[in-house]
Design an enzyme around this catalytic site. Structure first.
Site, PDB file in Angstrom:
ATOM      1  N   GLU A   1      54.025  47.522  38.889  1.00  0.00           N
ATOM      2  CA  GLU A   1      52.542  47.534  38.485  1.00  0.00           C
ATOM      3  C   GLU A   1      52.876  47.678  36.971  1.00  0.00           C
ATOM      4  O   GLU A   1      53.803  48.402  36.531  1.00  0.00           O
ATOM      5  CB  GLU A   1      51.428  48.701  38.624  1.00  0.00           C
ATOM      6  CG  GLU A   1      50.750  48.520  37.178  1.00  0.00           C
ATOM      7  CD  GLU A   1      49.998  48.127  37.049  1.00  0.00           C
ATOM      8  OE1 GLU A   1      49.315  46.947  37.767  1.00  0.00           O
ATOM      9  OE2 GLU A   1      49.072  47.842  36.001  1.00  0.00           O
TER      10      GLU A   1
ATOM     11  N   CYS B   1      41.364  37.170  40.848  1.00  0.00           N
ATOM     12  CA  CYS B   1      38.914  37.906  40.523  1.00  0.00           C
ATOM     13  C   CYS B   1      39.137  36.133  39.736  1.00  0.00           C
ATOM     14  O   CYS B   1      37.981  36.235  38.659  1.00  0.00           O
ATOM     15  CB  CYS B   1      39.879  38.814  39.598  1.00  0.00           C
ATOM     16  SG  CYS B   1      40.708  39.172  38.167  1.00  0.00           S
TER      17      CYS B   1
ATOM     18  N   GLU C   1      35.563  37.357  43.714  1.00  0.00           N
ATOM     19  CA  GLU C   1      37.152  37.351  44.060  1.00  0.00           C
ATOM     20  C   GLU C   1      37.546  36.512  44.946  1.00  0.00           C
ATOM     21  O   GLU C   1      36.823  36.067  45.994  1.00  0.00           O
ATOM     22  CB  GLU C   1      37.499  38.660  45.089  1.00  0.00           C
ATOM     23  CG  GLU C   1      36.894  40.242  43.827  1.00  0.00           C
ATOM     24  CD  GLU C   1      38.639  40.199  43.278  1.00  0.00           C
ATOM     25  OE1 GLU C   1      39.504  40.615  43.222  1.00  0.00           O
ATOM     26  OE2 GLU C   1      38.420  40.470  41.886  1.00  0.00           O
TER      27      GLU C   1
END
Ligand code: SAH
Length: 471
Positions: free
Chosen positions: A350, A425, A470
Site C-alpha cells: 500500500e 471500482c 465494483e
C-alpha cells in the site's frame, strides 16, 4: 447547434463513464450529459459545449418521465452524493450490470476466439442495505452566496453543491446515513448555529466551522464524531467544546469517541492535528469475523455489509489457497488479513503509510503473523519483489479508479501466478487492464509472458443511489 442552444425532446439512452449519460442529437452527434438523469426520460437539454464529434449538455427540464422513475421517499432530500434516489433499486442494478457488460464488449471477440471456456458473468450482488448503508458520512459547513439566484446565506451545513467548492446545500436528511447519524447531525446543526462562530470561507481562509464526520462501527453501533475546525484547540475553544461533548454524549450513548481536528490548512479536506475530546481513541469494526480498528483518519470500506459481500465473492473465486499471496493496493490490508489463514505468507502493499501501519495493527489485533506490510508503490514493489523472490502464487489487486500503472502489469505477469483476482471500482480501467492481462495488447517485453483467461465476473453494488460500481 452551438453553446447555450436547447436540444428539445431528447431521450436519455444510457449511463457511460464517470456518472455521465448518453443521448443522440437530431443531427446524429452523440450527447454527453453531466448531472442527474434517468434513462428512458424525454428531456430538454442545454448545450454546454459543441464539439465536432459530440455535444456536452446539461438537463434543463423533463418533458416525459422515465418508467424507471420512482417518487422520492418521504423526508428524503436529493443531493449530489445520492443522485439516483428516484431510480428504482432494481433498475439501478440493471443499469450497473449493463455498464459492466458493456466495458467487456470490446474484448469479447478476443475472449471468444482465444478462450476454450467463456467467463461466467454472475448476477450483480445487491447491497444488503440500500439506505443508511454508509459507515462514514462527511458533512461540511460553509456559505451559499449567489447574486444570480439572489441568495446570500452565510451559514449552511450539509453538502457541497454539485461541483462547487464554495457553496453548501443545507442537509435535511442524508439517505445514505443511518437515522442516528442524521439525528446527531441535526443536533450539531443547532449547536453550531447557536454558537455564534462563523462558517469557514475557503476563499479567505477565515471562519471556524469546516467539516463534521460521523463514523460508525456497524456491528457494535459505536460512533466516532470528528469536528474539523479552522482553529487551534485554545482554552476558549476547549470550554465551548466541552459543553458540546456533554450535550451529545448524554443524549446519544452510542457515541464512543469524539475528536477535535485542528484543521487550518487551505485544502478542503478533513485533515489536521486530532485532539481526543471524549472516549476511546478508536472504534472497532467487525468484518467477516475479524476486528478492524478505526482511527479518525483510517481508511475503511464505507459500506461494511456490502464489503463483506464483495470480499466473500472475491475469496470464493480463489482456487489456489496456498503459497505466497500478493495483496496489491491493499489499503489497511483487509483482503490480505482475511486471506492470511490460507497462505504461507501474504505481502500487503500500500502506498499510504498510515494505512499500511493501520493494517499492521489490525493484523496484530487479530493474531495474524504471516502478513508483511509494505509501504511502497505497487509498480515498484512488484519489480523488486520479482527480483528478490520471483514467486507469487496468487495475486489480488484492488487499484483506485485509474486502474493499474502500465509498468505494473509486465511485472505481475512475470510472476507466472496461478490466479489473479482483480477488484475494480471502475469498469473502464478494468477492461483496459484486462486487455493486457489476457494478451490482447502486449508490448515486446511481455510478449512471452503468460496470457490469462477470464473465468468469472461479478458486479457488486456497494453504493446504492450513486453511479459507483465494483466488479
Ligand atoms: N484493498 C483495499 C482498498 C483499496 S483502495 C480494501 O479492500 O480495503 C485502493 C488503495 O490503493 C488505496 O488505499 C490507495 O492509497 C492505494 N494506492 C493508490 N495508488 C497506489 C500505488 N501506486 N501503489 C500502491 N498502492 C496504491
Amino acid at each position: 447547434m452551438s453553446k447555450n442552444e436547447i436540444l428539445a425532446n431528447i431521450t436519455i439512452e444510457k449511463l457511460i463513464f464517470g456518472g455521465k449519460w448518453l443521448a443522440t442529437a437530431p443531427d446524429g452527434r452523440k450527447i454527453i450529459i453531466t448531472g442527474g438523469c434517468i434513462p428512458g426520460s424525454l428531456v430538454d437539454l442545454r448545450i454546454l459545449k459543441a464539439k465536432k464529434s459530440h455535444y456536452e449538455a446539461q438537463e434543463l427540464r423533463i418533458v416525459k418521465k422515465s418508467p424507471m422513475e420512482v417518487p422520492l421517499p418521504d423526508g428524503f432530500q436529493m443531493y449530489g452524493g445520492a443522485k439516483w434516489l428516484t431510480i428504482g433499486y432494481e433498475d439501478q442494478l440493471n443499469i450497473k450490470t449493463e455498464q459492466v457488460k458493456e466495458s467487456f464488449h470490446h474484448i469479447e471477440k478476443w475472449i471468444n476466439e482465444e478462450q476454450t471456456s467463456l467467463p461466467v458473468f454472475h448476477p450483480i450482488i445487491a447491497s444488503p442495505e440500500i439506505y443508511g448503508y454508509r459507515n462514514k458520512v462527511e458533512f461540511s459547513w460553509g456559505k451559499y452566496i449567489s447574486a444570480k439566484e439572489d441568495i446570500h446565506d452565510e451559514f449552511r451545513f450539509g453538502f457541497h453543491a454539485q461541483g462547487q467548492f464554495d457553496r453548501i446545500i443545507d442537509c435535511t436528511y442524508c439517505a445514505l446515513a443511518d437515522t442516528e447519524t442524521n439525528a446527531i447531525f441535526l443536533e450539531v446543526d443547532r449547536l453550531s448555529r447557536d454558537s455564534g462562530y462563523p462558517t469557514y470561507d475557503p476563499k479567505t481562509g477565515v471562519g471556524f466551522w469546516r467539516h463534521f464526520v460521523v463514523r460508525r462501527a456497524t456491528s457494535s453501533q459505536e460512533l466516532m464524531l470528528i469536528f474539523s475546525i479552522n482553529s487551534l484547540y485554545t482554552d476558549e475553544v476547549k470550554i465551548f467544546f466541552m459543553d458540546i461533548v456533554k450535550q451529545l454524549t448524554e443524549k446519544y450513548p452510542n457515541i464512543a469517541s469524539i475528536y477535535f481536528l485542528e484543521n487550518t490548512g487551505k485544502a478542503d479536506i478533513v485533515t489536521g492535528n486530532p485532539v481526543l475530546l471524549f472516549g476511546k481513541t478508536a472504534i472497532t469494526a467487525e468484518l467477516l469475523g475479524l476486528s478492524f480498528e478505526i482511527q479518525p483518519k483510517s481508511f475503511f470500506q464505507v459500506n461494511t455489509l456490502g464489503a463483506e459481500k464483495l470480499y466473500t465473492e472475491a475469496i470464493s473465486f480463489i482456487k489456489n489457497k496456498w503459497g505466497f499471496l500478493l495483496d496489491l493496493y491493499a489499503g489497511t490490508g483487509t483482503i490480505g488479513i482475511l486471506l492470511a489463514k490460507y497462505f504461507e505468507k501474504v505481502y500487503s502493499v500500500e502506498l499510504i503509510e498510515s494505512a499500511s501501519r493501520d493494517g499492521e495493527k489490525n493484523a496484530i489485533k487479530n493474531g495474524i503473523t504471516n502478513v508483511e506490510f509494505v509501504c511502497w508503490k505497487a509498480e515498484e514493489f512488484a519489480k523488486k519483489f520479482l527480483e528478490q523472490w520471483g514467486k507469487a502464487d496468487t495475486i489480488v489487486i484492488d487499484p483506485p479508479r485509474d486502474g493499474m500503472h502500465p509498468s505494473t502489469i509486465p511485472s505481475l505477469l512475470s510472476f507466472w501466478a496461478r490466479e489473479i483476482i482483480y477488484v475494480s471500482c471502475n469498469p473502464a480501467t478494468l477492461a483496459r487492464d484486462l486487455e493486457v492481462l489476457i494478451g490482447k495488447t502486449r508490448d515486446e517485453k511481455s510478449e512471452n509472458l503468460p496470457k490469462y483467461r477470464i473465468t468469472d465476473v461479478t458486479p457488486v453494488d456497494m453504493f446504492p443511489h450513486t453511479h459507483h460500481i465494483e466488479t
